[in-house]
Design an enzyme around this catalytic site. Sequence first.
Site, short mmCIF file in Angstrom:
data_model
loop_
_atom_site.label_atom_id
_atom_site.label_comp_id
_atom_site.label_asym_id
_atom_site.label_seq_id
_atom_site.Cartn_x
_atom_site.Cartn_y
_atom_site.Cartn_z
N SER A 96 0.83 -1.20 0.00
CA SER A 96 0.00 0.00 0.00
C SER A 96 0.87 1.25 0.00
O SER A 96 1.71 1.42 -0.87
CB SER A 96 -0.97 -0.05 1.19
OG SER A 96 -1.97 0.94 1.10
N ASP A 121 -10.23 -4.20 -5.71
CA ASP A 121 -9.62 -3.50 -4.58
C ASP A 121 -10.28 -2.13 -4.48
O ASP A 121 -10.13 -1.28 -5.37
CB ASP A 121 -8.11 -3.35 -4.83
CG ASP A 121 -7.36 -2.70 -3.67
OD1 ASP A 121 -8.01 -2.15 -2.76
OD2 ASP A 121 -6.12 -2.73 -3.69
N HIS A 176 -7.56 -5.26 -0.41
CA HIS A 176 -6.34 -4.46 -0.47
C HIS A 176 -5.15 -5.12 0.20
O HIS A 176 -4.07 -4.54 0.22
CB HIS A 176 -6.63 -3.10 0.19
CG HIS A 176 -5.59 -2.05 -0.04
ND1 HIS A 176 -5.20 -1.65 -1.31
CD2 HIS A 176 -4.85 -1.31 0.83
CE1 HIS A 176 -4.28 -0.71 -1.20
NE2 HIS A 176 -4.04 -0.49 0.07
#
Length: 267
Positions: A95, A217, A245
């Site tokens: 991320s 996502d 995610h």
Amino acid sequence: MDIERRNNVTVTGNHDGPAVVLAHGFGCDQNMWRLTVPALEADHKVVLFDYVGSGRSDLSAFSPERYASLDGYARDVAEVCEALDLRDAVFVGHSVSAMIGALAVGLVPERIGALVMVAPSPRYIDDEGYRGGFSAEDIDELLASLESNYLGWSAAMAPAIMGNAERPELGDELTNSFCATDPDMARVFARTTFLSDSRDDLKGVEVPTLILDCAQDVIAPPEVGAFVHRAIPGSTLVTLNATGHCPHLSAPEATNDAITRFLAELR
């Protein structure tokens, strides 16, 4: 300062092998990589750490000024790499850590030789010609909710971020991780994350790079992975058959397979 204590550094695996640094995302800690470590440790020196303000890091080292930009987190990465005297390590960032890795490789190019970006997003807010997945109003509301009731926000958002509603234990784990983070420090990291724009930083990435995105996502839609792939010359994009995610938790076998194949190609 003891960098290893500050960032709760853990080193495992084959200490004589090439180094792989695993970096967690917002609201998480190094434990989120527990399903990936076993796939790496036979052949690699595996380095895990917590960003200051997360996990079991030294909370007294937190500085709102330093961590008000991704540069502060990238300096954490650079200092960990220097403290361990790593050379040509592969930095695996989940991320927001994917963008932190892009910054860190510019700070210490001799210490980071390749990048793996797991569900990356260089900008969360839509812009002209760019889809980040959120409007500016969406992010304003998200941050306002987080700042007014962090625990309530965590309970509502974590399952949505994780996806995989049929596996509620995954959403519960992410919720618990969010809730274990100091709310004041989480607010700083959240603003830094969701208001960031690292698109221009991608152009300077010149190391081998693997981009892993997910088929579904809500945080980083497929257009984002495609943008990152176009922005980094010579990068490889793999779309995992995964939802949510956090594919290293929801689809660890597919995630680990993609990472280990990339590592093998670097040799």
